[in-house]
Write an enzyme that holds these catalytic residues in place. Structure first.
Site, PDB file in Angstrom:
ATOM      1  N   HIS A  19      13.580  55.739  82.931  1.00 19.72           N
ATOM      2  CA  HIS A  19      13.944  54.929  84.104  1.00 19.72           C
ATOM      3  C   HIS A  19      13.637  55.703  85.392  1.00 19.72           C
ATOM      4  O   HIS A  19      13.070  55.157  86.333  1.00 19.72           O
ATOM      5  CB  HIS A  19      15.449  54.601  84.097  1.00 19.72           C
ATOM      6  CG  HIS A  19      15.866  53.624  83.037  1.00 19.72           C
ATOM      7  ND1 HIS A  19      16.933  53.843  82.201  1.00 19.72           N
ATOM      8  CD2 HIS A  19      15.354  52.417  82.689  1.00 19.72           C
ATOM      9  CE1 HIS A  19      17.076  52.804  81.383  1.00 19.72           C
ATOM     10  NE2 HIS A  19      16.121  51.927  81.660  1.00 19.72           N
ATOM     11  N   LYS A  43      25.733  41.875  76.204  1.00 19.83           N
ATOM     12  CA  LYS A  43      26.041  43.066  75.418  1.00 19.83           C
ATOM     13  C   LYS A  43      27.254  43.781  76.009  1.00 19.83           C
ATOM     14  O   LYS A  43      27.454  43.783  77.215  1.00 19.83           O
ATOM     15  CB  LYS A  43      24.860  44.046  75.462  1.00 19.83           C
ATOM     16  CG  LYS A  43      23.547  43.458  75.021  1.00 19.83           C
ATOM     17  CD  LYS A  43      22.421  44.458  75.299  1.00 19.83           C
ATOM     18  CE  LYS A  43      21.279  43.834  76.075  1.00 19.83           C
ATOM     19  NZ  LYS A  43      20.302  44.776  76.593  1.00 19.83           N
ATOM     20  N   ARG A  92       6.472  50.568  77.816  1.00 17.23           N
ATOM     21  CA  ARG A  92       6.232  51.849  77.137  1.00 17.23           C
ATOM     22  C   ARG A  92       5.167  51.717  76.069  1.00 17.23           C
ATOM     23  O   ARG A  92       4.287  52.552  75.932  1.00 17.23           O
ATOM     24  CB  ARG A  92       7.538  52.355  76.495  1.00 17.23           C
ATOM     25  CG  ARG A  92       8.582  52.770  77.502  1.00 17.23           C
ATOM     26  CD  ARG A  92       9.952  52.765  76.915  1.00 17.23           C
ATOM     27  NE  ARG A  92      10.335  51.415  76.473  1.00 17.23           N
ATOM     28  CZ  ARG A  92      11.542  51.070  76.096  1.00 17.23           C
ATOM     29  NH1 ARG A  92      12.490  51.965  76.096  1.00 17.23           N
ATOM     30  NH2 ARG A  92      11.807  49.841  75.720  1.00 17.23           N
ATOM     31  N   SER A 130      17.331  53.365  76.318  1.00 17.33           N
ATOM     32  CA  SER A 130      18.793  53.548  76.425  1.00 17.33           C
ATOM     33  C   SER A 130      19.447  53.333  75.063  1.00 17.33           C
ATOM     34  O   SER A 130      20.385  54.037  74.691  1.00 17.33           O
ATOM     35  CB  SER A 130      19.378  52.560  77.423  1.00 17.33           C
ATOM     36  OG  SER A 130      18.888  52.805  78.703  1.00 17.33           O
TER      37      SER A 130
HETATM   38  O1  PNS Z   1      17.223  46.743  80.792  1.00 19.16           O
HETATM   39  P1  PNS Z   1      17.109  45.395  80.169  1.00 19.16           P
HETATM   40  O2  PNS Z   1      18.361  45.066  79.392  1.00 19.16           O
HETATM   41  O3  PNS Z   1      15.854  45.217  79.368  1.00 19.16           O
HETATM   42  O4  PNS Z   1      17.032  44.326  81.395  1.00 19.16           O
HETATM   43  C1  PNS Z   1      16.928  42.960  81.157  1.00 19.16           C
HETATM   44  C2  PNS Z   1      17.176  42.179  82.451  1.00 19.16           C
HETATM   45  C3  PNS Z   1      18.534  42.557  83.047  1.00 19.16           C
HETATM   46  C4  PNS Z   1      16.103  42.529  83.475  1.00 19.16           C
HETATM   47  C5  PNS Z   1      17.115  40.665  82.126  1.00 19.16           C
HETATM   48  O5  PNS Z   1      17.956  40.383  81.051  1.00 19.16           O
HETATM   49  C6  PNS Z   1      17.504  39.772  83.297  1.00 19.16           C
HETATM   50  O6  PNS Z   1      16.789  39.675  84.256  1.00 19.16           O
HETATM   51  N1  PNS Z   1      18.692  39.121  83.187  1.00 19.16           N
HETATM   52  C7  PNS Z   1      19.210  38.263  84.228  1.00 19.16           C
HETATM   53  C8  PNS Z   1      19.232  36.807  83.791  1.00 19.16           C
HETATM   54  C9  PNS Z   1      17.882  36.167  83.998  1.00 19.16           C
HETATM   55  O7  PNS Z   1      17.368  36.082  85.094  1.00 19.16           O
HETATM   56  N2  PNS Z   1      17.302  35.710  82.887  1.00 19.16           N
HETATM   57  C10 PNS Z   1      15.998  35.098  82.858  1.00 19.16           C
HETATM   58  C11 PNS Z   1      14.920  36.147  82.744  1.00 19.16           C
HETATM   59  S1  PNS Z   1      13.761  35.651  81.593  1.00 19.16           S
END
Ligand code: PNS
Length: 192
Positions: A19, A43, A92, A130
């Site tokens: 990150h 989660k 990645r 993570s």
């Molecule tokens: O670090 P992560 O868990 O891969 O991040 C995922 C994240 C937080 C970027 C994604 O789940 C998100 O944007 N959630 C907010 C809800 C949303 O906008 N969902 C539609 C996106 S397809």
């Protein structure tokens, strides 16, 4: 929309060296990079929102154009609210691609003017996530080199409270550890 503002959204549970690598790259590319932590994920996180924010703030203090924030609901709505034109995400390996592509296209459907920019972290972090960091740490394995030192300390402290005493991470006043033996004289005084 401001072309100079990008949002780097994620769970950051916990923040990893991968990150930070991406934050560094993003900070060089955009005028302002907003690292946005999702508030209400499905989660159950290992680190509370406050802990993650504190870690991220501490770790990014050296970059004047990086800001830490939180968001809830749709990411595209949050991006609009801070006037961001780009979403930064890390890829990645090929395994990340499918999920990231799906998310980027869904976000484009929701907000066509918001662009997703993918960046690759350094190869040495290409296997770091993570989830794996949590898994290794929970099983008692070493996470050095995968996360910043401050995060490693937080993980150890969270997972093994005895560690704090064993390795003198926190100082315990000597007085508290000394068991006072009561002499018959003291016992009599206490009773009186
Ligand atoms: O670090 P992560 O868990 O891969 O991040 C995922 C994240 C937080 C970027 C994604 O789940 C998100 O944007 N959630 C907010 C809800 C949303 O906008 N969902 C539609 C996106 S397809």
């Amino acid at each position: 929309m401001n072309k100079g503002i990008a949002v780097y959204p994620g769970s950051f549970d916990p923040p990893t060296n991968g990150h930070l690598d991406l934050i560094e790259r993003g900070s060089k590319m955009f005028e302002q990079l907003v690292v946005a932590v999702l508030r209400n994920s499905e989660k159950v996180p290992m680190f509370s929102l406050a802990e993650r924010l504190e870690m991220l703030r501490q770790l990014t203090a050296g970059w004047s154009n990086v800001r830490i924030d939180t968001f809830d609901g749709l990411m595209v709505e949050y991006a609009k609210s801070i006037d961001a034109m780009c979403v930064l995400r890390g890829i990645r390996a090929i395994s990340d691609y499918e999920y990231e592509l799906q998310m980027a296209l869904m976000n484009r459907k929701l907000e066509p003017t918001l662009e997703t920019v993918f960046m690759m972290p350094a190869v040495k972090y290409s296997y770091v996530s993570s989830r794996l960091v949590r898994e290794v740490a929970q099983a008692g394995g070493p996470v050095k080199d995968l996360v910043p030192e401050a995060v490693e300390q937080k993980l150890l402290a969270k997972l093994d409270p005895a560690y704090k005493l064993r390795d003198n991470v926190i100082e315990v006043p000597a007085k508290k550890l000394t068991l006072e033996r009561k002499t018959p004289e003291k016992k009599r005084k206490n009773k009186a």
